[in-house]
Design an enzyme around this catalytic site. Sequence first.
Site, PDB file in Angstrom:
ATOM      1  N   SER A 128      29.323  45.011  43.697  1.00 52.01           N
ATOM      2  CA  SER A 128      30.570  45.606  44.182  1.00 52.01           C
ATOM      3  C   SER A 128      31.471  45.948  43.017  1.00 52.01           C
ATOM      4  CB  SER A 128      31.261  44.579  45.085  1.00 52.01           C
ATOM      5  OG  SER A 128      32.591  44.947  45.333  1.00 52.01           O
ATOM      6  N   TYR A 153      34.417  35.384  46.543  1.00 50.31           N
ATOM      7  CA  TYR A 153      33.456  36.445  46.896  1.00 50.31           C
ATOM      8  C   TYR A 153      33.044  37.201  45.629  1.00 50.31           C
ATOM      9  CZ  TYR A 153      31.914  41.120  48.272  1.00 50.31           C
ATOM     10  OH  TYR A 153      31.213  42.294  48.366  1.00 50.31           O
ATOM     11  N   LYS A 157      29.338  37.623  43.267  1.00 52.63           N
ATOM     12  CA  LYS A 157      28.698  38.870  42.814  1.00 52.63           C
ATOM     13  C   LYS A 157      28.482  38.844  41.300  1.00 52.63           C
ATOM     14  CE  LYS A 157      28.408  40.936  46.822  1.00 52.63           C
ATOM     15  NZ  LYS A 157      27.108  41.027  47.487  1.00 52.63           N
TER      16      LYS A 157
HETATM   17  P1  NAD Z   1      27.371  43.417  56.633  1.00 53.75           P
HETATM   18  O1  NAD Z   1      28.044  42.127  56.906  1.00 53.75           O
HETATM   19  O2  NAD Z   1      27.483  44.493  57.626  1.00 53.75           O
HETATM   20  O3  NAD Z   1      25.827  43.168  56.316  1.00 53.75           O
HETATM   21  C1  NAD Z   1      25.350  41.986  55.714  1.00 53.75           C
HETATM   22  C2  NAD Z   1      24.216  41.478  56.566  1.00 53.75           C
HETATM   23  O4  NAD Z   1      23.672  40.294  55.981  1.00 53.75           O
HETATM   24  C3  NAD Z   1      24.638  41.111  57.991  1.00 53.75           C
HETATM   25  O5  NAD Z   1      23.782  41.730  58.904  1.00 53.75           O
HETATM   26  C4  NAD Z   1      24.510  39.579  58.037  1.00 53.75           C
HETATM   27  O6  NAD Z   1      24.161  39.135  59.321  1.00 53.75           O
HETATM   28  C5  NAD Z   1      23.431  39.334  57.000  1.00 53.75           C
HETATM   29  N1  NAD Z   1      23.446  38.030  56.329  1.00 53.75           N
HETATM   30  C6  NAD Z   1      24.468  37.408  55.700  1.00 53.75           C
HETATM   31  N2  NAD Z   1      24.060  36.253  55.175  1.00 53.75           N
HETATM   32  C7  NAD Z   1      22.740  36.133  55.455  1.00 53.75           C
HETATM   33  C8  NAD Z   1      21.752  35.163  55.170  1.00 53.75           C
HETATM   34  N3  NAD Z   1      22.024  34.044  54.478  1.00 53.75           N
HETATM   35  N4  NAD Z   1      20.495  35.365  55.615  1.00 53.75           N
HETATM   36  C9  NAD Z   1      20.181  36.475  56.338  1.00 53.75           C
HETATM   37  N5  NAD Z   1      21.072  37.422  56.638  1.00 53.75           N
HETATM   38  C10 NAD Z   1      22.344  37.257  56.198  1.00 53.75           C
HETATM   39  O7  NAD Z   1      27.913  43.922  55.200  1.00 53.75           O
HETATM   40  P2  NAD Z   1      27.698  45.309  54.484  1.00 53.75           P
HETATM   41  O8  NAD Z   1      29.004  45.986  54.429  1.00 53.75           O
HETATM   42  O9  NAD Z   1      26.529  46.017  55.011  1.00 53.75           O
HETATM   43  O10 NAD Z   1      27.389  44.786  53.016  1.00 53.75           O
HETATM   44  C11 NAD Z   1      26.088  44.615  52.524  1.00 53.75           C
HETATM   45  C12 NAD Z   1      26.151  44.069  51.107  1.00 53.75           C
HETATM   46  O11 NAD Z   1      26.915  44.966  50.304  1.00 53.75           O
HETATM   47  C13 NAD Z   1      26.836  42.709  50.998  1.00 53.75           C
HETATM   48  O12 NAD Z   1      26.147  41.953  50.035  1.00 53.75           O
HETATM   49  C14 NAD Z   1      28.223  43.042  50.513  1.00 53.75           C
HETATM   50  O13 NAD Z   1      28.789  42.009  49.775  1.00 53.75           O
HETATM   51  C15 NAD Z   1      27.955  44.247  49.638  1.00 53.75           C
HETATM   52  N6  NAD Z   1      29.118  45.125  49.502  1.00 53.75           N
HETATM   53  C16 NAD Z   1      29.733  45.612  50.612  1.00 53.75           C
HETATM   54  C17 NAD Z   1      30.856  46.415  50.486  1.00 53.75           C
HETATM   55  C18 NAD Z   1      31.582  46.949  51.698  1.00 53.75           C
HETATM   56  O14 NAD Z   1      32.723  47.355  51.573  1.00 53.75           O
HETATM   57  N7  NAD Z   1      30.985  46.998  52.866  1.00 53.75           N
HETATM   58  C19 NAD Z   1      31.356  46.730  49.200  1.00 53.75           C
HETATM   59  C20 NAD Z   1      30.683  46.231  48.098  1.00 53.75           C
HETATM   60  C21 NAD Z   1      29.560  45.419  48.237  1.00 53.75           C
HETATM   61  C1  UD1 Z   2      38.315  45.164  49.600  1.00 52.56           C
HETATM   62  C2  UD1 Z   2      38.031  43.846  48.941  1.00 52.56           C
HETATM   63  C3  UD1 Z   2      36.989  44.054  47.851  1.00 52.56           C
HETATM   64  C4  UD1 Z   2      35.748  44.735  48.399  1.00 52.56           C
HETATM   65  C5  UD1 Z   2      36.176  46.054  49.045  1.00 52.56           C
HETATM   66  C6  UD1 Z   2      35.041  46.792  49.671  1.00 52.56           C
HETATM   67  C7  UD1 Z   2      40.170  42.629  49.132  1.00 52.56           C
HETATM   68  C8  UD1 Z   2      41.334  42.083  48.376  1.00 52.56           C
HETATM   69  N1  UD1 Z   2      39.259  43.310  48.379  1.00 52.56           N
HETATM   70  O1  UD1 Z   2      38.864  45.970  48.638  1.00 52.56           O
HETATM   71  O2  UD1 Z   2      36.619  42.828  47.268  1.00 52.56           O
HETATM   72  O3  UD1 Z   2      34.816  44.971  47.372  1.00 52.56           O
HETATM   73  O4  UD1 Z   2      37.138  45.758  50.078  1.00 52.56           O
HETATM   74  O5  UD1 Z   2      34.565  46.071  50.759  1.00 52.56           O
HETATM   75  O6  UD1 Z   2      40.025  42.442  50.316  1.00 52.56           O
HETATM   76  N2  UD1 Z   2      44.966  48.647  53.323  1.00 52.56           N
HETATM   77  C9  UD1 Z   2      46.112  48.830  54.059  1.00 52.56           C
HETATM   78  N3  UD1 Z   2      46.136  48.371  55.330  1.00 52.56           N
HETATM   79  C10 UD1 Z   2      45.072  47.732  55.911  1.00 52.56           C
HETATM   80  C11 UD1 Z   2      43.901  47.565  55.158  1.00 52.56           C
HETATM   81  C12 UD1 Z   2      43.879  48.022  53.848  1.00 52.56           C
HETATM   82  O7  UD1 Z   2      47.086  49.397  53.573  1.00 52.56           O
HETATM   83  O8  UD1 Z   2      45.175  47.322  57.064  1.00 52.56           O
HETATM   84  C13 UD1 Z   2      44.933  49.158  51.940  1.00 52.56           C
HETATM   85  C14 UD1 Z   2      44.670  48.079  50.913  1.00 52.56           C
HETATM   86  O9  UD1 Z   2      45.859  47.496  50.494  1.00 52.56           O
HETATM   87  C15 UD1 Z   2      43.979  48.895  49.818  1.00 52.56           C
HETATM   88  C16 UD1 Z   2      43.251  50.004  50.567  1.00 52.56           C
HETATM   89  O10 UD1 Z   2      43.859  50.066  51.839  1.00 52.56           O
HETATM   90  O11 UD1 Z   2      44.950  49.457  49.014  1.00 52.56           O
HETATM   91  C17 UD1 Z   2      41.776  49.741  50.740  1.00 52.56           C
HETATM   92  O12 UD1 Z   2      41.630  48.439  51.289  1.00 52.56           O
HETATM   93  P1  UD1 Z   2      40.190  47.825  51.672  1.00 52.56           P
HETATM   94  O13 UD1 Z   2      39.505  48.745  52.601  1.00 52.56           O
HETATM   95  O14 UD1 Z   2      40.423  46.425  52.119  1.00 52.56           O
HETATM   96  O15 UD1 Z   2      39.372  47.863  50.307  1.00 52.56           O
HETATM   97  P2  UD1 Z   2      39.726  47.230  48.864  1.00 52.56           P
HETATM   98  O16 UD1 Z   2      41.121  46.803  48.763  1.00 52.56           O
HETATM   99  O17 UD1 Z   2      39.259  48.194  47.850  1.00 52.56           O
END
Ligand code: NAD
Ligand code: UD1
Length: 341
Positions: A128, A153, A157
């Site tokens: 991330s 979190y 990572k």
């Molecule tokens: P998500 O929660 O939708 O998907 C994660 C999946 O992993 C879920 O289906 C959950 O049930 C499963 N899971 C969690 N722990 C597990 C375990 N111990 N064993 C088996 N299954 C397990 O999240 P996502 O948004 O699809 O994210 C996927 C990956 O990408 C995560 O590692 C997350 O940290 C990373 N990531 C997500 C974002 C974002 O904004 N969505 C941003 C940066 C990184």
């Molecule tokens: C969040 C996580 C980050 C993660 C990323 C993608 C936090 C502090 N950080 O970051 O670790 O990698 O999501 O999953 O949670 N916002 C509003 N109102 C809301 C929600 C969000 O104004 O109700 C604003 C936030 O302040 C931010 C922007 O929208 O400025 C984006 O927020 P968000 O979607 O939570 O993503 P990140 O802050 O980038």
Amino acid sequence: MIFKEKVLVTGGCGYIGSHTCLYLIENGYEPIIVDNLCNSNTEVLNRIKSIVGYKPIFYELDVRDENALDEVFCTHDIKSVIHFAGLKAVGESVEKPDLYYNNNIGSTNTLLKVMKKHNVKNIIFSSSATVYGNPKRVPIYENDPIGEVTNPYAETKVKIEFLLQDLANHDKTMNIGILRYFNPIGAHKSGLMGENPKGIPNNLMPYVTQVAIGLRDHLNVFGNDYDTRDGTCIRDYIHVCDLARGHVLTLNKLHQNSGLVIYNLGTSIGTTVLELVNAFEKANNIIIKKEFAPRRAGDIAECYANCDKAYKEIGFKTEFNIVDCCRDSWNWQKKNPNGFN
Ligand code: NAD
Ligand code: UD1
């Protein structure tokens, strides 16, 4: 369907994993999904079938369960792994750090152990932009410093990235892709798949769509006094389908015995909170009620990627813009007011 290779997809029922499975199938890779369903629903498997005509093989298991995971590797000739499984809520990680270390790092340790036993050499890891902490400059490049982070979190990572980098240094036969996602939003254009947050969404886009559908009264815009063009925070919002495609491109790269590769996956474009809300309103012809609220603890003013490296090395270029993201997010929410439930 005839596939060229089996790919284990941990967390494949989740938001990014499920979209990636679509692209894997379309590109001849057979996803074998393992997921403990702690944040997802098996209905997604039916939706994948509706879109690509193939329902992936699925095992409900926790990646930390070594015996269960080993059984999957014994049953299937897995050649590569994409490791999405993990917990991702920043606030929750502050409340329950032990849960995050145990789940995220524990699952990676078990996975790497079982991969080693079965001589599986290729792995892509979901990292991330959060690993950059409060970046010293934007756009952010892959060789900018990582590790100065402020929540458990992000710490998981960073620790997993360091583990994978040490592993790559030690074992030159390993091919490891570390992908640093910026802010994934959007949904598949069919409206059959999208993000399915439990409870009150932490992230901006699902909150906006829930305001639009009437589940929430208004959006709180966290902070309008940042040093940015309109005072609200800047992020790099990437369509989940572009992100999914980035995984297939990376997998192809690993097959050329790449060793360790690290890529930012974003759009290289910064968008403010107000710009995103405006784009949503215009794309969908809906007014989003919003109020300015205090800054959210831990937020940084600006975070967006330089993605030249992914373009040069794997040809990664985004196809969808912010308007596409807003249209597809709304289409998903509208067609599935209660997500997959
Ligand atoms: P998500 O929660 O939708 O998907 C994660 C999946 O992993 C879920 O289906 C959950 O049930 C499963 N899971 C969690 N722990 C597990 C375990 N111990 N064993 C088996 N299954 C397990 O999240 P996502 O948004 O699809 O994210 C996927 C990956 O990408 C995560 O590692 C997350 O940290 C990373 N990531 C997500 C974002 C974002 O904004 N969505 C941003 C940066 C990184
Ligand atoms: C969040 C996580 C980050 C993660 C990323 C993608 C936090 C502090 N950080 O970051 O670790 O990698 O999501 O999953 O949670 N916002 C509003 N109102 C809301 C929600 C969000 O104004 O109700 C604003 C936030 O302040 C931010 C922007 O929208 O400025 C984006 O927020 P968000 O979607 O939570 O993503 P990140 O802050 O980038």
